[in-house]
Design a protein around this motif. Structure first.
Motif, PDB file in Angstrom:
ATOM      1  N   ASN A 211       5.692 -42.492 -59.713  1.00 16.11           N
ATOM      2  CA  ASN A 211       6.986 -42.365 -59.645  1.00 16.11           C
ATOM      3  C   ASN A 211       7.520 -41.186 -60.131  1.00 16.11           C
ATOM      4  O   ASN A 211       8.300 -40.282 -59.798  1.00 16.11           O
ATOM      5  N   TYR A 212       6.998 -40.628 -61.366  1.00 13.70           N
ATOM      6  CA  TYR A 212       7.570 -39.475 -62.094  1.00 13.70           C
ATOM      7  C   TYR A 212       7.326 -38.135 -61.172  1.00 13.70           C
ATOM      8  O   TYR A 212       8.034 -37.570 -61.159  1.00 13.70           O
ATOM      9  N   PHE A 213       5.932 -38.158 -60.875  1.00  9.79           N
ATOM     10  CA  PHE A 213       5.631 -36.721 -60.212  1.00  9.79           C
ATOM     11  C   PHE A 213       6.195 -36.738 -58.879  1.00  9.79           C
ATOM     12  O   PHE A 213       6.968 -35.769 -58.470  1.00  9.79           O
ATOM     13  N   ALA A 214       6.491 -37.771 -58.141  1.00  7.33           N
ATOM     14  CA  ALA A 214       7.120 -38.046 -56.735  1.00  7.33           C
ATOM     15  C   ALA A 214       8.691 -37.747 -56.869  1.00  7.33           C
ATOM     16  O   ALA A 214       9.150 -37.136 -56.210  1.00  7.33           O
ATOM     17  N   SER A 215       8.874 -38.509 -57.993  1.00  4.92           N
ATOM     18  CA  SER A 215      10.700 -38.140 -58.146  1.00  4.92           C
ATOM     19  C   SER A 215      11.097 -36.768 -58.441  1.00  4.92           C
ATOM     20  O   SER A 215      12.012 -36.249 -58.202  1.00  4.92           O
ATOM     21  N   MET A 216      10.283 -36.344 -59.510  1.00  5.12           N
ATOM     22  CA  MET A 216      10.814 -34.806 -59.602  1.00  5.12           C
ATOM     23  C   MET A 216      10.381 -33.981 -58.557  1.00  5.12           C
ATOM     24  O   MET A 216      10.916 -32.727 -58.709  1.00  5.12           O
ATOM     25  N   LYS A 217       9.528 -34.252 -57.550  1.00  6.27           N
ATOM     26  CA  LYS A 217       9.089 -33.396 -56.716  1.00  6.27           C
ATOM     27  C   LYS A 217      10.157 -33.594 -55.321  1.00  6.27           C
ATOM     28  O   LYS A 217      10.497 -32.511 -54.875  1.00  6.27           O
ATOM     29  N   TYR A 218      10.366 -34.818 -55.182  1.00  8.54           N
ATOM     30  CA  TYR A 218      11.113 -35.013 -53.793  1.00  8.54           C
ATOM     31  C   TYR A 218      12.629 -35.525 -54.017  1.00  8.54           C
ATOM     32  O   TYR A 218      13.174 -35.349 -53.185  1.00  8.54           O
ATOM     33  N   VAL A 219      12.901 -36.137 -55.189  1.00 11.12           N
ATOM     34  CA  VAL A 219      14.059 -36.822 -55.158  1.00 11.12           C
ATOM     35  C   VAL A 219      14.942 -35.852 -56.087  1.00 11.12           C
ATOM     36  O   VAL A 219      16.127 -35.363 -55.577  1.00 11.12           O
ATOM     37  N   PHE A 220      14.683 -35.633 -57.164  1.00 11.86           N
ATOM     38  CA  PHE A 220      15.576 -35.009 -58.329  1.00 11.86           C
ATOM     39  C   PHE A 220      15.191 -33.491 -58.244  1.00 11.86           C
ATOM     40  O   PHE A 220      13.754 -33.309 -58.468  1.00 11.86           O
ATOM     41  N   ARG A 221      16.067 -32.424 -58.546  1.00 10.28           N
ATOM     42  CA  ARG A 221      15.513 -31.155 -58.600  1.00 10.28           C
ATOM     43  C   ARG A 221      15.711 -30.634 -60.210  1.00 10.28           C
ATOM     44  O   ARG A 221      16.622 -31.449 -60.924  1.00 10.28           O
ATOM     45  N   HIS A 222      14.745 -30.016 -60.742  1.00 10.39           N
ATOM     46  CA  HIS A 222      14.708 -29.740 -61.991  1.00 10.39           C
ATOM     47  C   HIS A 222      16.081 -28.888 -62.083  1.00 10.39           C
ATOM     48  O   HIS A 222      16.706 -27.978 -61.299  1.00 10.39           O
ATOM     49  N   ARG A 223      16.656 -29.235 -63.301  1.00 10.31           N
ATOM     50  CA  ARG A 223      18.235 -28.452 -63.730  1.00 10.31           C
ATOM     51  C   ARG A 223      17.728 -27.155 -64.508  1.00 10.31           C
ATOM     52  O   ARG A 223      16.988 -27.274 -65.647  1.00 10.31           O
ATOM     53  N   PRO A 224      18.318 -25.871 -64.199  1.00 13.92           N
ATOM     54  CA  PRO A 224      18.006 -24.779 -64.719  1.00 13.92           C
ATOM     55  C   PRO A 224      18.794 -24.921 -66.417  1.00 13.92           C
ATOM     56  O   PRO A 224      18.327 -24.054 -67.159  1.00 13.92           O
ATOM     57  N   ASP A 225      19.657 -25.755 -66.219  1.00 15.60           N
ATOM     58  CA  ASP A 225      20.287 -25.802 -67.776  1.00 15.60           C
ATOM     59  C   ASP A 225      19.761 -27.045 -68.630  1.00 15.60           C
ATOM     60  O   ASP A 225      20.201 -27.554 -69.437  1.00 15.60           O
ATOM     61  N   MET A 226      18.391 -27.322 -68.360  1.00 15.06           N
ATOM     62  CA  MET A 226      17.940 -28.225 -69.295  1.00 15.06           C
ATOM     63  C   MET A 226      16.246 -27.866 -69.238  1.00 15.06           C
ATOM     64  O   MET A 226      15.493 -27.714 -68.340  1.00 15.06           O
ATOM     65  N   ALA A 227      15.983 -28.145 -70.556  1.00 15.69           N
ATOM     66  CA  ALA A 227      14.295 -27.804 -70.677  1.00 15.69           C
ATOM     67  C   ALA A 227      13.551 -28.940 -70.241  1.00 15.69           C
ATOM     68  O   ALA A 227      13.940 -30.168 -70.360  1.00 15.69           O
ATOM     69  N   ARG A 228      12.379 -28.594 -69.869  1.00 19.15           N
ATOM     70  CA  ARG A 228      11.454 -29.751 -69.324  1.00 19.15           C
ATOM     71  C   ARG A 228      11.024 -31.002 -70.283  1.00 19.15           C
ATOM     72  O   ARG A 228      10.907 -31.871 -69.871  1.00 19.15           O
ATOM     73  N   TRP A 229      10.873 -30.534 -71.664  1.00 19.05           N
ATOM     74  CA  TRP A 229      10.487 -31.440 -72.321  1.00 19.05           C
ATOM     75  C   TRP A 229      11.647 -32.515 -72.380  1.00 19.05           C
ATOM     76  O   TRP A 229      11.484 -33.647 -72.892  1.00 19.05           O
ATOM     77  N   MET A 230      13.091 -32.168 -72.287  1.00 15.72           N
ATOM     78  CA  MET A 230      14.109 -33.179 -72.298  1.00 15.72           C
ATOM     79  C   MET A 230      13.861 -33.998 -70.998  1.00 15.72           C
ATOM     80  O   MET A 230      14.225 -35.072 -71.107  1.00 15.72           O
ATOM     81  N   GLU A 231      13.735 -33.406 -70.011  1.00 13.95           N
ATOM     82  CA  GLU A 231      13.495 -34.320 -68.555  1.00 13.95           C
ATOM     83  C   GLU A 231      12.409 -35.213 -68.853  1.00 13.95           C
ATOM     84  O   GLU A 231      12.828 -36.285 -68.591  1.00 13.95           O
ATOM     85  N   MET A 232      11.416 -34.708 -69.639  1.00 11.43           N
ATOM     86  CA  MET A 232      10.217 -35.893 -69.826  1.00 11.43           C
ATOM     87  C   MET A 232      10.814 -36.987 -70.931  1.00 11.43           C
ATOM     88  O   MET A 232      10.428 -38.085 -70.467  1.00 11.43           O
ATOM     89  N   ALA A 233      11.549 -36.585 -71.704  1.00  7.65           N
ATOM     90  CA  ALA A 233      12.101 -37.351 -72.732  1.00  7.65           C
ATOM     91  C   ALA A 233      12.886 -38.376 -72.267  1.00  7.65           C
ATOM     92  O   ALA A 233      12.895 -39.654 -72.279  1.00  7.65           O
ATOM     93  N   ILE A 234      13.891 -38.129 -71.296  1.00  4.30           N
ATOM     94  CA  ILE A 234      14.915 -38.879 -70.595  1.00  4.30           C
ATOM     95  C   ILE A 234      14.113 -39.917 -69.488  1.00  4.30           C
ATOM     96  O   ILE A 234      14.164 -40.938 -69.545  1.00  4.30           O
TER      97      ILE A 234
END
Length: 183
Positions: A52-75
């Motif tokens: 779910n993590y990999f599919a959601s971040m690839k197909y559903v939600f886009r990376h936010r340029p105003d957020m660090a990847r480590w925070m995305e993973m923490a959330i």
């Protein structure tokens, strides 16, 4: 509004595949290996979560340029831990009151009640996940919610609202506090 509906549909497809993984492993562990449903549910949920993590971040939600990847993973991890707790609680409640060895002595009823609990848990956890991830992880700050309320904001008003949002401030904080060497 069209983007929100499209995103909900993508979330549903990813969630359906994750559910099939989760449900299949749960039934294999409980049905074939006579494992306790909460332990089996924890294992199956965790495996489906990785997908779910990999599919959601690839197909559903886009990376936010105003957020660090480590925070995305923490959330994502935070929402997953809460989801795992909800999942385990509902599955446990589904067989509450049965014999302690019901997963062996009352196997058919135990499996049926576990599956009913899993279906309920799936709906509750899916709602939780979409809300928390949409609020904190998604980069699409569209005007859809305002249109539903009958308000249409200008681009400047929308941008000002976004800059004041908790999500944006959290993202900017995460960038400012990213450890050296991390991207």
């Amino acid at each position: 509004m069209k983007k929100l509906i499209e995103q909900i549909l993508k979330f549903g497809v990813v969630g359906a595949v994750a559910f099939l993984i989760d449900w299949g492993i749960l039934n294999l562990l409980v049905g074939v290996f006579h494992m306790h449903n909460v332990i089996a549910g924890t294992i199956s949920f965790t495996i489906a979560l990785v997908f779910n993590y990999f599919a959601s971040m690839k197909y559903v939600f886009r990376h936010r340029p105003d957020m660090a990847r480590w925070m995305e993973m923490a959330i994502f991890l935070f929402s997953a831990v809460v989801g795992l707790f909800i999942n385990g609680l509902i599955i446990w409640l589904s067989t509450y009151g049965m014999n302690k060895d019901a997963f062996i002595s009352q196997h058919a009823e135990y499996l049926l009640r576990t599956n009913v609990g899993k279906l309920i848990a799936t709906v509750v956890v899916a709602i939780w996940n979409f809300i928390i991830r949409k609020w904190l992880l998604d980069d699409t700050h569209t005007n859809a919610m305002n249109r539903l309320r009958g308000h249409v904001l200008s681009e400047e008003e929308l941008e000002a609202k976004w800059e004041r949002s908790f999500s944006h401030r959290l993202g900017m904080w995460s960038i400012e506090h990213t450890p050296k060497g991390w991207k």
